[in-house]
Design an enzyme around this catalytic site. Sequence first.
Site, mmCIF file in Angstrom:
data_model
loop_
_atom_site.group_PDB
_atom_site.id
_atom_site.type_symbol
_atom_site.label_atom_id
_atom_site.label_comp_id
_atom_site.label_asym_id
_atom_site.label_seq_id
_atom_site.Cartn_x
_atom_site.Cartn_y
_atom_site.Cartn_z
ATOM 1 N N HIS A 9 0.811 -1.217 0.000
ATOM 2 C CA HIS A 9 0.000 0.000 0.000
ATOM 3 C C HIS A 9 0.847 1.271 0.000
ATOM 4 O O HIS A 9 1.935 1.321 0.561
ATOM 5 C CB HIS A 9 -0.922 0.008 1.223
ATOM 6 C CG HIS A 9 -0.182 -0.109 2.523
ATOM 7 N ND1 HIS A 9 0.333 0.973 3.197
ATOM 8 C CD2 HIS A 9 0.136 -1.193 3.272
ATOM 9 C CE1 HIS A 9 0.926 0.581 4.301
ATOM 10 N NE2 HIS A 9 0.835 -0.735 4.377
ATOM 11 N N ASP A 10 0.339 2.295 -0.663
ATOM 12 C CA ASP A 10 0.879 3.665 -0.631
ATOM 13 C C ASP A 10 2.275 3.780 -1.239
ATOM 14 O O ASP A 10 2.981 4.757 -0.985
ATOM 15 C CB ASP A 10 0.910 4.212 0.809
ATOM 16 C CG ASP A 10 -0.457 4.229 1.459
ATOM 17 O OD1 ASP A 10 -1.325 4.992 0.995
ATOM 18 O OD2 ASP A 10 -0.677 3.468 2.424
ATOM 19 N N GLY A 47 4.954 -1.174 2.718
ATOM 20 C CA GLY A 47 4.164 0.022 2.465
ATOM 21 C C GLY A 47 4.986 1.292 2.437
ATOM 22 O O GLY A 47 6.045 1.385 3.061
#
Length: 275
Positions: A121-122, A139
Amino acid sequence: MSRIHQTAIIEQGATIGDRVSVGPFCHIGSEAVIGDDVELLSQVVVMGPTTLASGSKVYPNAVLGGDPQNTKHKGGYTTLVIGKNCVIREGVTMHRGTDGSRGITTIGDNCMFLAYSHVAHDCVIGDNVTFSNNVMIGGHVTIGNNVIIGGGAGIHQFVRVGHHAFIGGLAALASDLVPYGMAIGNHAYLHGLNIVGMKRSGMARPEIHNLRHAVRMLFDRTKPIKNRAEDVRLAFPDSPAVTDLVGFITTDTKRAYCTPPLDSAIEISDSDDNS
């Protein structure tokens, strides 16, 4: 005309471009956007608000746009955006951003993700990046353009990898890696510069020499690296490559820097360089 196999599931609301090929048993969610000339071979899953830009090819069992593996995510609207002409091989997973952070995971153009690699994520992935088989990144990782990551390598969350860097197979990188840097080992250390990558990118020989000397200055351990960065900037005021390197060092980061081992000097040599 797009070609949709009769066993594929495309939920109402999904946007499908021109000349798209969707193979057997693919599942495209209602919020997905599939660009022109995309090919999904078979059993590909595209979940949530995921955009897959034109010309990309996705191989079986890839899952794109899954929920982030982060307990702080509360189910808010987050996205995954994948650039043009990417190759995504078997079993690759890419997750959307988290609602408490960037909220978006972005992949650049012309990237290649080999089998079973993972983007958390991100993350922000630049253009022309290659993930070899089983590469895993945590992440909030940022990876610059033209980076190559060897098979089985792992990158810790929040780490930054500068453009044109190279990470060796099975390396465990827990610190920021400077542009053009080459990291190997577990835990990974700075082994030198990615000379081959610099040559392939068309960098002039004088700039390669500037970076060689600049990196030796940065990591000579007489001062903290951020203090040495100003010395390097003043020593090479007319070098765009060195200015770029210093900019990377002076940017705020959550991680330390990937450095040479304490008991050895940094290696900058390369067998293909006759200078």
